[in-house]
Write an enzyme that holds these catalytic residues in place. Structure first.
Site, PDB file in Angstrom:
ATOM      1  N   GLN A   1       4.556 -13.356  -1.584  1.00  0.00           N
ATOM      2  CA  GLN A   1       5.287 -12.200  -1.069  1.00  0.00           C
ATOM      3  C   GLN A   1       6.142 -12.569   0.144  1.00  0.00           C
ATOM      4  O   GLN A   1       7.217 -12.005   0.359  1.00  0.00           O
ATOM      5  CB  GLN A   1       4.322 -11.073  -0.676  1.00  0.00           C
ATOM      6  CG  GLN A   1       3.607 -10.391  -1.823  1.00  0.00           C
ATOM      7  CD  GLN A   1       2.254 -10.999  -2.133  1.00  0.00           C
ATOM      8  OE1 GLN A   1       2.055 -12.209  -1.917  1.00  0.00           O
ATOM      9  NE2 GLN A   1       1.341 -10.211  -2.662  1.00  0.00           N
TER      10      GLN A   1
ATOM     11  N   ASP B   1      -3.748  -2.699   3.985  1.00  0.00           N
ATOM     12  CA  ASP B   1      -4.014  -1.981   2.736  1.00  0.00           C
ATOM     13  C   ASP B   1      -5.064  -0.909   2.940  1.00  0.00           C
ATOM     14  O   ASP B   1      -5.116   0.063   2.192  1.00  0.00           O
ATOM     15  CB  ASP B   1      -4.446  -2.976   1.662  1.00  0.00           C
ATOM     16  CG  ASP B   1      -3.278  -3.867   1.286  1.00  0.00           C
ATOM     17  OD1 ASP B   1      -3.051  -4.876   1.983  1.00  0.00           O
ATOM     18  OD2 ASP B   1      -2.547  -3.499   0.338  1.00  0.00           O
TER      19      ASP B   1
ATOM     20  N   ARG C   1      -5.503  -0.662  -9.065  1.00  0.00           N
ATOM     21  CA  ARG C   1      -5.861  -1.690  -8.066  1.00  0.00           C
ATOM     22  C   ARG C   1      -6.879  -1.071  -7.104  1.00  0.00           C
ATOM     23  O   ARG C   1      -6.793   0.113  -6.804  1.00  0.00           O
ATOM     24  CB  ARG C   1      -4.634  -2.184  -7.276  1.00  0.00           C
ATOM     25  CG  ARG C   1      -3.620  -2.933  -8.125  1.00  0.00           C
ATOM     26  CD  ARG C   1      -2.481  -3.492  -7.281  1.00  0.00           C
ATOM     27  NE  ARG C   1      -2.892  -4.679  -6.522  1.00  0.00           N
ATOM     28  CZ  ARG C   1      -2.108  -5.279  -5.627  1.00  0.00           C
ATOM     29  NH1 ARG C   1      -0.923  -4.766  -5.324  1.00  0.00           N
ATOM     30  NH2 ARG C   1      -2.525  -6.361  -4.987  1.00  0.00           N
TER      31      ARG C   1
ATOM     32  N   LYS D   1      -3.569  -8.640   3.239  1.00  0.00           N
ATOM     33  CA  LYS D   1      -3.392  -9.804   2.384  1.00  0.00           C
ATOM     34  C   LYS D   1      -4.249 -10.990   2.802  1.00  0.00           C
ATOM     35  O   LYS D   1      -4.375 -11.265   4.005  1.00  0.00           O
ATOM     36  CB  LYS D   1      -1.913 -10.201   2.417  1.00  0.00           C
ATOM     37  CG  LYS D   1      -1.499 -11.317   1.486  1.00  0.00           C
ATOM     38  CD  LYS D   1      -1.950 -11.135   0.066  1.00  0.00           C
ATOM     39  CE  LYS D   1      -1.549  -9.788  -0.496  1.00  0.00           C
ATOM     40  NZ  LYS D   1      -2.263  -9.403  -1.728  1.00  0.00           N
TER      41      LYS D   1
ATOM     42  N   ALA E   1       0.802  -1.230   0.000  1.00  0.00           N
ATOM     43  CA  ALA E   1       0.000   0.000   0.000  1.00  0.00           C
ATOM     44  C   ALA E   1       0.836   1.284   0.000  1.00  0.00           C
ATOM     45  O   ALA E   1       0.686   2.128  -0.888  1.00  0.00           O
ATOM     46  CB  ALA E   1      -0.964  -0.031   1.192  1.00  0.00           C
TER      47      ALA E   1
HETATM   48  C1  LIG Z   1       2.668  -2.273   4.106  1.00  0.00           C
HETATM   49  S1  LIG Z   1       2.130  -3.025   2.660  1.00  0.00           S
HETATM   50  C2  LIG Z   1       0.509  -3.400   2.954  1.00  0.00           C
HETATM   51  C3  LIG Z   1       0.023  -4.657   2.287  1.00  0.00           C
HETATM   52  O1  LIG Z   1       0.190  -4.725   0.835  1.00  0.00           O
HETATM   53  C4  LIG Z   1       0.403  -6.102   0.450  1.00  0.00           C
HETATM   54  O2  LIG Z   1      -0.441  -6.513  -0.613  1.00  0.00           O
HETATM   55  P1  LIG Z   1       0.140  -6.600  -2.141  1.00  0.00           P
HETATM   56  O3  LIG Z   1       1.460  -7.308  -2.073  1.00  0.00           O
HETATM   57  O4  LIG Z   1      -0.932  -7.396  -2.905  1.00  0.00           O
HETATM   58  O5  LIG Z   1       0.230  -5.171  -2.617  1.00  0.00           O
HETATM   59  C5  LIG Z   1       0.058  -6.863   1.703  1.00  0.00           C
HETATM   60  O6  LIG Z   1      -1.346  -6.944   1.870  1.00  0.00           O
HETATM   61  C6  LIG Z   1       0.670  -5.939   2.746  1.00  0.00           C
HETATM   62  O7  LIG Z   1       0.362  -6.283   4.056  1.00  0.00           O
END
Ligand SMILES: CSC[C@H]1O[C@H](OP(=O)(O)O)[C@H](O)[C@@H]1O
Length: 366
Positions: A216, A257, A104, A268, A63
């Site tokens: 991730q 997020d 997104r 996530k 985010a």
């Molecule tokens: C501090 S990042 C917040 C959040 O973003 C990630 O999702 P994505 O990799 O799909 O952008 C994940 O939910 C993280 O916790």
């Protein structure tokens, strides 16, 4: 604990820098997170549409990192756009905002950043501080850098506030990647207390679930923590309940997020599962996020949970792991109700229940 911020900054020196602004030719340079941990390659962007595509394709993700990237995407609209008047520039920025916002749907930082950049431009034009497109470009660059610097400062503060929740010898369970790769600054949100504790010599280790389907945890969290010498153990997502049951976890720290006024935490997929198990076993569950991740207007029914390409589930790095025509449901976020959240750690302080009362108070908003 009187902590010297400058000394702390010198000790927390993350090797990976996922977002770089090259001022010499107004280019946004992104570390391609799809290629990690096996390749460190960068992509160069010079327009808002390709920036939106980079967010959609998760070249950059997380985010706060999405917010910083979108802010620079707005700068690119002026730096490499065709506007010759300030009116044309505002129109270019509105189009850039729409293109970036469509990338997104769930991370609040994306919408917060594009709106901040657009209102900054509009205010500068109307108050006379930008009398030409060239002057407006200067205003936009400074604002995007301010967003980056504020994010860096916020993560340090969240790390210091979060120290209160870290004891020497703790093992902390994370989810996905809410580290420096997810925020763009190299520190992170969920990993901020971890990095600050490590920098201060407090022994802390991490258990990182792989975080299917995009991995991730396995590809990013493990990589960035090992790069900085922070002890981390990788587990399969299915092992989350067992490691908590075995007493191997002292606390759960996740990013977010989007967080609503009443404490609903969007994060996530798989976060809700961790929160429920932690609640059941009496393990503290903390969501760590800057104020730019909070959405004080939306209700749960208003927030869109992103669903992505079914092949992200059917395949791993392009290798099929299921019949090619199997139907797939691929939500990439879930929502954790406030009853399962021990506290929210922000750069303005730690927020405890009742969240609908304390979120506005701590964030000092109406
Ligand atoms: C501090 S990042 C917040 C959040 O973003 C990630 O999702 P994505 O990799 O799909 O952008 C994940 O939910 C993280 O916790």
């Amino acid at each position: 604990m009187g902590i010297d911020i400058e000394e702390l900054k010198s000790k927390i020196n993350p090797r990976l820098r996922p977002i770089i602004w090259r001022d010499s030719d107004n280019t946004l340079v992104l570390l391609d997170q799809r290629k990690l941990p096996f390749e460190e390659t960068y992509v160069e962007l010079r327009d808002p549409q390709s920036t939106a595509d980079a967010i959609r394709q998760m070249i950059v993700r997380g985010a706060p990192a999405i917010g910083i990237t979108a802010a620079y995407g707005m700068v690119l609209a002026i730096a490499h756009g065709n506007a010759s008047t300030l009116d044309e520039a505002l129109n270019e920025l509105a189009r850039a905002r729409d293109a970036l916002n469509a990338a997104r749907p769930t991370a609040q930082n994306l919408f917060w950043a594009t709106e901040r950049m657009l209102s900054t431009a509009s205010n500068a034009i109307h108050n006379g501080s930008a009398k030409s497109v060239r002057e407006l470009l200067g205003v936009m660059k400074r604002e995007a850098k301010a967003i980056f610097d504020e994010e860096f400062d916020a993560e340090l503060r969240m790390g210091i506030y979060g120290l209160e929740k870290v004891n020497d010898g703790d093992t902390i369970l994370t989810q996905c990647n809410a580290g420096g790769l997810a925020t763009g600054t190299g520190i992170g949100t969920a990993t901020a207390p971890i990095r600050v504790a490590h920098a201060l010599g407090i022994r802390v280790s991490v258990i990182a679930p792989e975080t299917r389907p995009w991995l991730q945890g396995a590809r990013l969290t493990v990589y960035e923590l090992m790069a900085d010498g922070i002890p981390v153990t990788l587990i399969a997502d299915t092992a989350v309940g067992y490691v908590m049951y075995r007493g191997m976890v002292n606390s759960v720290m996740v990013g977010a997020d989007r967080i609503l006024r009443d404490g609903h935490v969007y994060n996530k997929i798989g976060t809700f599962k961790e929160a429920v198990i932690a609640h059941e076993l009496g393990i503290p569950f903390y969501a760590i996020a800057p104020s730019s991740t909070f959405d004080l207007r939306s209700r749960v029914e208003d927030v869109k949970i992103e669903e992505r390409d079914p092949d992200e589930v059917r395949k791993i790095r392009g290798v099929p792991i299921a019949p090619e025509n199997v139907p797939v449901f691929n939500p990439v976020f879930d929502v954790t109700p406030p009853k399962y959240v021990t506290a929210l750690i922000t750069e303005r302080g730690i927020i405890y229940p009742p969240f609908d009362k304390n979120v506005p108070r701590v964030l000092s908003v109406r």
